[in-house]
Design a protein around this motif. Sequence first.
Motif, short mmCIF file in Angstrom:
data_model
loop_
_atom_site.label_atom_id
_atom_site.label_comp_id
_atom_site.label_asym_id
_atom_site.label_seq_id
_atom_site.Cartn_x
_atom_site.Cartn_y
_atom_site.Cartn_z
N GLU A 55 36.32 9.01 -27.45
CA GLU A 55 35.19 9.14 -26.54
C GLU A 55 35.43 10.23 -25.50
N ALA A 56 36.65 10.28 -24.95
CA ALA A 56 36.97 11.25 -23.90
C ALA A 56 36.94 12.69 -24.39
N PHE A 71 30.87 11.00 -33.37
CA PHE A 71 31.25 9.60 -33.55
C PHE A 71 32.63 9.40 -32.94
N ALA A 72 32.72 8.50 -31.95
CA ALA A 72 33.99 8.23 -31.28
C ALA A 72 34.69 7.05 -31.97
N LEU A 76 33.72 3.30 -31.24
CA LEU A 76 32.76 3.16 -32.34
C LEU A 76 31.34 3.47 -31.90
N ASN A 77 31.19 4.36 -30.89
CA ASN A 77 29.88 4.82 -30.45
C ASN A 77 29.51 6.09 -31.19
N THR A 88 23.18 7.69 -26.61
CA THR A 88 23.84 6.87 -27.62
C THR A 88 23.00 6.84 -28.87
N TYR A 89 23.67 6.95 -29.99
CA TYR A 89 23.01 6.95 -31.28
C TYR A 89 23.39 5.71 -32.06
N THR A 90 24.07 4.78 -31.35
CA THR A 90 24.50 3.54 -31.97
C THR A 90 23.26 2.69 -32.23
N PRO A 91 23.06 2.21 -33.44
CA PRO A 91 21.86 1.45 -33.76
C PRO A 91 21.75 0.15 -32.96
N THR A 92 20.52 -0.24 -32.69
CA THR A 92 20.27 -1.55 -32.10
C THR A 92 20.51 -2.60 -33.18
#
Length: 190
Positions: A55-56, A71-72, A76-77, A88-92
Motif C-alpha cells: 500500500e505504501a 493492487f496492494a 488486498l485493496n 478504492t476499486y475493491t468491490p462492495t
Amino acid sequence: MGVLKARVGSSWQAIGTGIGEVFVGPNDPGTNVGIELWYDSDDNSVISPSTVGLEANRPPATPANAGLHYFATDTLNDWLCTGTTWITYTPTPWVAPTLLNGWVNYGGGFQVAQYRLRGDMVDLRGMIKSGTFPAVVCTLPVGFRPTLYQMVAVASSGIAGTLQINVDGGIQILTGAAAYMNLTCSYPIG
C-alpha cells in the motif's frame, strides 16, 4: 488485458495475462513475495511495478497515472487513479435484489441473482426464471444505476437475450425466454 507479475526475492516475473479479477492469499512478509496487477486501462499498456506491491508504495496520483490500477498485496485493496487522487476499486459485497414480476432464482445449484459495485462498474450475476417480458426484473438502488441506458446480450434458454439497465435502476429483460435468463454481465455507472 493486464499483466500479472509475482515478486520472488528482488525480481519480478510475469506469470500470465488476463482480464478480470486477481485473487491472492495473505501476503507473507517473511518471504517478501507479493502479486501486483499493473496496466493502463486506456491503452492496456503495462506499467513497471514498484519494488514491492505494498500500500505504501502506491505511485503518486498524477495526470500521467490516470487510469492506472494498483493492487496492494499487504491490504488486498485495489485502487484506481483518477489523475488527481486514488479511489478504492475493491468491490462492495454481493447483494441479492428483490425480484419482481414473477422472476425467481433458478435454483438447482445455480448462482442466485446478485449485484455489486466494483470501482465505476456494476457487476450482475445469477440465473433467474419464470417471469414476464418486458417487465422489470428488479430495481437497483442509487449508486448502482447507470447515467445512460445500457443494453447487454445474455444467454437465455439457448438463445440470445437482451437486458436493459435503466437510468432509474430498473433491470428489464427485453428479449429471451422465461425458462432461464443469465444475468451475468457488467456495465459502467459513469
